[in-house]
Design a protein around this motif. Structure first.
Motif, PDB file in Angstrom:
ATOM      1  N   ALA A   1      -5.141  -5.774  20.223  1.00 20.93           N
ATOM      2  CA  ALA A   1      -4.364  -7.146  20.725  1.00 20.93           C
ATOM      3  C   ALA A   1      -3.635  -6.615  21.818  1.00 20.93           C
ATOM      4  N   ARG A   2      -2.794  -7.647  22.325  1.00 21.16           N
ATOM      5  CA  ARG A   2      -2.362  -7.457  23.794  1.00 21.16           C
ATOM      6  C   ARG A   2      -1.151  -6.688  23.828  1.00 21.16           C
ATOM      7  N   GLY A   3      -0.144  -6.629  22.667  1.00 29.07           N
ATOM      8  CA  GLY A   3       1.186  -6.089  22.576  1.00 29.07           C
ATOM      9  C   GLY A   3       0.939  -4.548  22.594  1.00 29.07           C
ATOM     10  N   LEU A   4       2.210  -4.081  23.040  1.00 27.21           N
ATOM     11  CA  LEU A   4       2.134  -2.601  23.127  1.00 27.21           C
ATOM     12  C   LEU A   4       1.849  -1.827  21.936  1.00 27.21           C
ATOM     13  N   ARG A   5       0.765  -0.494  22.380  1.00 28.39           N
ATOM     14  CA  ARG A   5       0.394   0.084  21.356  1.00 28.39           C
ATOM     15  C   ARG A   5       1.469   0.635  20.541  1.00 28.39           C
ATOM     16  N   ILE A   6       1.429   0.703  19.328  1.00 28.60           N
ATOM     17  CA  ILE A   6       2.387   1.355  18.497  1.00 28.60           C
ATOM     18  C   ILE A   6       2.674   3.022  18.790  1.00 28.60           C
ATOM     19  N   ARG A   7       3.727   3.610  19.046  1.00 28.95           N
ATOM     20  CA  ARG A   7       3.843   4.958  19.367  1.00 28.95           C
ATOM     21  C   ARG A   7       3.393   5.890  18.555  1.00 28.95           C
ATOM     22  N   SER A   8       3.125   5.639  17.182  1.00 30.94           N
ATOM     23  CA  SER A   8       2.561   6.759  16.311  1.00 30.94           C
ATOM     24  C   SER A   8       1.280   6.274  15.870  1.00 30.94           C
ATOM     25  N   ASN A   9       0.381   7.349  15.688  1.00 29.05           N
ATOM     26  CA  ASN A   9      -0.806   6.753  15.226  1.00 29.05           C
ATOM     27  C   ASN A   9      -0.778   7.141  13.642  1.00 29.05           C
ATOM     28  N   TYR A  10      -0.194   8.176  13.217  1.00 32.62           N
ATOM     29  CA  TYR A  10       0.010   8.482  11.765  1.00 32.62           C
ATOM     30  C   TYR A  10       0.596   7.013  11.078  1.00 32.62           C
ATOM     31  N   PHE A  11       1.741   6.561  11.750  1.00 31.08           N
ATOM     32  CA  PHE A  11       2.482   5.460  11.097  1.00 31.08           C
ATOM     33  C   PHE A  11       1.976   4.231  11.387  1.00 31.08           C
ATOM     34  N   ASP A  12       0.946   3.922  12.384  1.00 29.43           N
ATOM     35  CA  ASP A  12       0.540   2.730  12.814  1.00 29.43           C
ATOM     36  C   ASP A  12       0.006   1.753  11.676  1.00 29.43           C
ATOM     37  N   LEU A  13       0.952   1.051  11.256  1.00 26.82           N
ATOM     38  CA  LEU A  13       0.800   0.164  10.016  1.00 26.82           C
ATOM     39  C   LEU A  13      -0.280  -0.932  10.414  1.00 26.82           C
ATOM     40  N   ALA A  14      -0.704  -1.041  11.430  1.00 31.27           N
ATOM     41  CA  ALA A  14      -1.867  -1.995  11.722  1.00 31.27           C
ATOM     42  C   ALA A  14      -3.065  -1.572  11.392  1.00 31.27           C
ATOM     43  N   MET A  15      -3.110   0.137  11.822  1.00 36.86           N
ATOM     44  CA  MET A  15      -4.498   0.962  11.364  1.00 36.86           C
ATOM     45  C   MET A  15      -4.448   1.143   9.907  1.00 36.86           C
ATOM     46  N   ILE A  16      -3.069   1.393   9.373  1.00 33.99           N
ATOM     47  CA  ILE A  16      -3.126   1.753   7.855  1.00 33.99           C
ATOM     48  C   ILE A  16      -3.600   0.481   6.928  1.00 33.99           C
ATOM     49  N   MET A  17      -3.167  -0.809   7.416  1.00 37.54           N
ATOM     50  CA  MET A  17      -3.527  -1.902   6.851  1.00 37.54           C
ATOM     51  C   MET A  17      -5.223  -2.184   6.805  1.00 37.54           C
ATOM     52  N   ASP A  18      -5.753  -1.768   8.084  1.00 40.08           N
ATOM     53  CA  ASP A  18      -7.145  -1.799   8.225  1.00 40.08           C
ATOM     54  C   ASP A  18      -7.990  -0.777   7.116  1.00 40.08           C
ATOM     55  N   TYR A  19      -7.400   0.145   6.943  1.00 39.33           N
ATOM     56  CA  TYR A  19      -7.630   1.269   6.096  1.00 39.33           C
ATOM     57  C   TYR A  19      -7.747   0.821   4.544  1.00 39.33           C
TER      58      TYR A  19
ATOM     59  N   MET B   1       0.809  -1.243   0.155  1.00 38.49           N
ATOM     60  CA  MET B   1      -0.138   0.008   0.002  1.00 38.49           C
ATOM     61  C   MET B   1       0.715   1.306  -0.202  1.00 38.49           C
ATOM     62  N   LEU B   2       0.263   2.395   0.265  1.00 32.49           N
ATOM     63  CA  LEU B   2       1.007   3.782   0.313  1.00 32.49           C
ATOM     64  C   LEU B   2       1.047   4.179   1.624  1.00 32.49           C
ATOM     65  N   ILE B   3       2.069   4.977   2.030  1.00 35.50           N
ATOM     66  CA  ILE B   3       2.175   5.685   3.221  1.00 35.50           C
ATOM     67  C   ILE B   3       1.925   7.174   2.733  1.00 35.50           C
ATOM     68  N   ASP B   4       1.277   7.979   3.329  1.00 36.40           N
ATOM     69  CA  ASP B   4       1.087   9.537   2.936  1.00 36.40           C
ATOM     70  C   ASP B   4       2.098  10.313   3.559  1.00 36.40           C
ATOM     71  N   GLY B   5       3.149  10.341   2.762  1.00 35.97           N
ATOM     72  CA  GLY B   5       4.425  11.239   3.196  1.00 35.97           C
ATOM     73  C   GLY B   5       5.600  10.945   2.155  1.00 35.97           C
ATOM     74  N   THR B   6       6.638  11.623   2.472  1.00 36.69           N
ATOM     75  CA  THR B   6       7.816  11.277   1.726  1.00 36.69           C
ATOM     76  C   THR B   6       8.425   9.946   1.999  1.00 36.69           C
ATOM     77  N   SER B   7       9.623   9.579   1.368  1.00 34.87           N
ATOM     78  CA  SER B   7      10.051   8.379   1.541  1.00 34.87           C
ATOM     79  C   SER B   7      10.334   8.152   3.081  1.00 34.87           C
ATOM     80  N   ARG B   8      11.067   8.815   3.648  1.00 35.75           N
ATOM     81  CA  ARG B   8      11.306   8.835   5.113  1.00 35.75           C
ATOM     82  C   ARG B   8      10.056   8.399   5.972  1.00 35.75           C
ATOM     83  N   ALA B   9       9.007   8.969   5.440  1.00 45.13           N
ATOM     84  CA  ALA B   9       7.761   8.603   6.251  1.00 45.13           C
ATOM     85  C   ALA B   9       7.765   6.892   6.128  1.00 45.13           C
TER      86      ALA B   9
END
Lengths: 407, 407
Positions: A236-254, A64-72
């Motif tokens: 899930a049980r694991g530690l919440r990912i520190r970033s919302n914008y870069f949370d790949l679990a949420m981005i995969m859901d989207y 998929m795509l991340i909405d930002g430049t390559s370092r995003a």
């Protein structure tokens, strides 16, 4: 304040990127918007996933795509894969290796670095040795580091990572579509890229692909956003990912059929990213790589034909960029300014230890073309002579023509 | 896989955003790229800073773009201003308040929330009371929450924050340019926005402005990127910001005359962002807000003229969007599909507690136009009648025309 509609000066961008976007990509960006959940839009999202599977050479669903430049894209991969305290091994052979290191450090990972001199790459044994010592969760390495022009061979590393139970991540922003790359055959778990190099688009969208193994690791930390949670939604049980914008679990859901709202997809950049991939798939990935190989060879031969010295281990350089040692007594920045002023051609400066020592010339994306190579060599000859360098008149374009005649 | 050049179906996007981009913004995005440090490019970056100072009504030097969607701007502000353990107060009156809360939580801040029922806003005394109790470092509140259409009055809050030594941050993505907003007069320390609402652009770039006080707080955590550090570069003493991509200290360096390399600016999105601001400044901010007020009043009158009930405290709704209670017995989603199928008009659904209860209709940016309002009301009448709702024939467009005649 008074300002006018945008009206860029004419340029031919022959640096290490960004380069001129393909006009078809620019046209795609001027298409009208549609709603975020319009079937047309979700259809294009699915098409974009399919197209990038071909570009990355993968069957990964999570493409998929991340909405930002390559370092995003890089930050999304690292912050979603790494938890504080996780060990990561970063082989550094230029500035972008240092960037992976820095981003991993900011994730509070335990970062271990091995370094190669700028202008060289690593042998697989060196990396395996470090993996044995560090026993990292993740190996993070760039394929191409534009700061040095080098291209790290990756094909042997996937098997090593599997053997040691290590996740394998690479950033291919600088190299993708210009150099051989096979995400699945080479055992990659996460790959990130950008549009502004061989993909012939503008910076601002970061294609990413994740193996099922990486998806599993990330989804152990899947937490549905507060405002979207419904009865029965299980985090899930694991530690919440520190970033919302870069949370790949949420981005995969989207990007999944569930279409759980996350960001508002940057529609025009999606049009651009889709068109970049569409043009490559239409050309064929092998043909695109062969094109970059040919024009890269012509530029290298031309540079040498002018009597200039290429930088570093040229057998391991990317096809799409060459470093050139600035001849003694030449003011590298002044020459670059003259090239722009008299010929509208931009070539690249360099960073860190190479600053003032080398120029970098790209032959990538839309500018991996015979006329772009020949015009650049012709102009370079003129400005070098003007700067007092003794060189072979016609030696650059002559050597490039020979490569084209060989084909 | 075979796919065709992008060719969007015709749409009029009358939802809560994204809405149709202004054709001039779309054209700007198809302009050719230039190099990252080309004087033309850095000149446009400076112009863009100046233009957004007028849009935000601020003198803040630190006024620039974050390369990502509006939530990228939010995350950049919060992750750069908040350190783990810092107290933050978030007044929540809809989904986007919950987003601020969630992002602040992921920064490991100590997040305190006060909640207003969806459809209402806070009185300043309520916020001051909570500030007294919590004594936060930062107050974080959205101006407009599209999920409820409400517009939180902010003008009294800056003085309260100053009195209690609190930093004041707001996100104005949904409201900017459609509703009164004055960053400096109202005492804001950080403001973030997006292009896809009243700014008439695509999602994908997030304008941001920071007061000198916010800049000072952020620069206490300034750390130059490893690959760029030079002899004598001094890092600040504060904790390194957790994100590289959203490190506002580094992003300010990139937008300053030092031009320290950070990301590769998303050039086409910068063209778009610049054009959005340029058109607003050309129109005049007061005129733009008056236009949104007028068309918002017309749409509200039209909706009421059809016999529909607007949602929430309409005295405190944004000018640019209205919530409409879905009449009993009507399938809200089916009606939206018919509107698209028969009239190519998209209106919005809703989230969370309002899902299935209200539609949301926007009159913003390029679509804050008389013909867009009248056409939407005419089409709405037809599809409501088709759905079996008893209504006043012509009551919607008639009421809107009256507003236009008053002017």
């Amino acid at each position: 304040m008074k300002s006018d509609p945008i009206h860029p000066p004419y340029r031919m961008l022959m640096g290490p990127g960004p380069i001129d976007a393909d006009p078809r990509v620019l046209r795609a960006m001027s298409a009208a918007l549609v709603g975020q959940y319009d079937p047309a839009m979700t259809g294009w999202m699915n098409e974009t996933m399919g197209l990038y599977r071909e570009v990355f050479r993968t069957d990964n669903q999570a493409t998929m795509l991340i909405d930002g430049t390559s370092r995003a894209g890089i930050e999304a991969a690292l912050v979603s894969l790494l938890e504080p305290g996780d060990r990561v091994l970063v082989p550094v052979f230029g500035r972008f290796g240092n960037l992976l290191r820095e981003i991993a450090e900011r994730c509070d990972a335990e970062v271990h670095v091995i370094e190669a001199p700028w202008g060289e790459v690593f042998r697989p044994e060196q990396i395996e040795q470090a993996i044995r010592e560090v026993q990292p969760k993740l190996l993070a390495v760039v394929q191409g580091d534009t700061s040095t022009t080098m291209c790290q061979p990756l094909e042997a590393l996937g098997e090593i990572c599997r053997r040691h139970g290590v996740l394998f991540y690479t950033d291919v922003t600088a190299s993708l579509a210009g150099n051989e790359f096979r995400a699945d055959d080479w055992g990659l778990d996460a790959v990130t890229a950008g549009l502004q190099k061989c993909l012939a688009g503008p910076s601002g969208s970061a294609p990413i692909t994740l193996s099922p193994r990486a998806v599993e690791v990330i989804n152990r930390r899947r937490h549905v956003e507060a405002g979207l949670k419904k009865e029965g939604d299980d985090d899930a049980r694991g530690l919440r990912i520190r970033s919302n914008y870069f949370d790949l679990a949420m981005i995969m859901d989207y990007w999944s059929e569930a279409r759980l709202n996350h960001h508002t997809e940057a529609t025009s950049m999606l049009y651009a990213a889709r068109e970049c991939a569409r043009l490559l798939v239409e050309e064929g990935m092998d043909n695109a790589i062969a094109r970059h190989r040919l024009h890269g060879r012509a530029m290298l031969a031309g540079v040498q034909g002018l009597g200039l010295r290429p930088f570093g281990d040229v057998d391991n350089k990317m096809h799409n960029v060459v470093g050139i040692e600035i001849p003694d007594g030449v003011d590298g920045e002044a020459l670059r300014r003259t090239l722009i002023q008299d010929y509208a051609i931009e070539i690249g400066t360099s960073f860190g230890p190479l600053h003032g020592r080398i120029w970098r010339i790209g032959t990538m994306g839309y500018n991996a073309r015979r006329d772009a190579v020949m015009t650049t060599l012709a102009a370079l000859e003129q400005v070098l002579r003007h700067a007092g360098v003794t060189l072979n008149a016609g030696g650059g374009t002559g050597a490039a023509r020979e490569i084209y005649q060989e084909g």
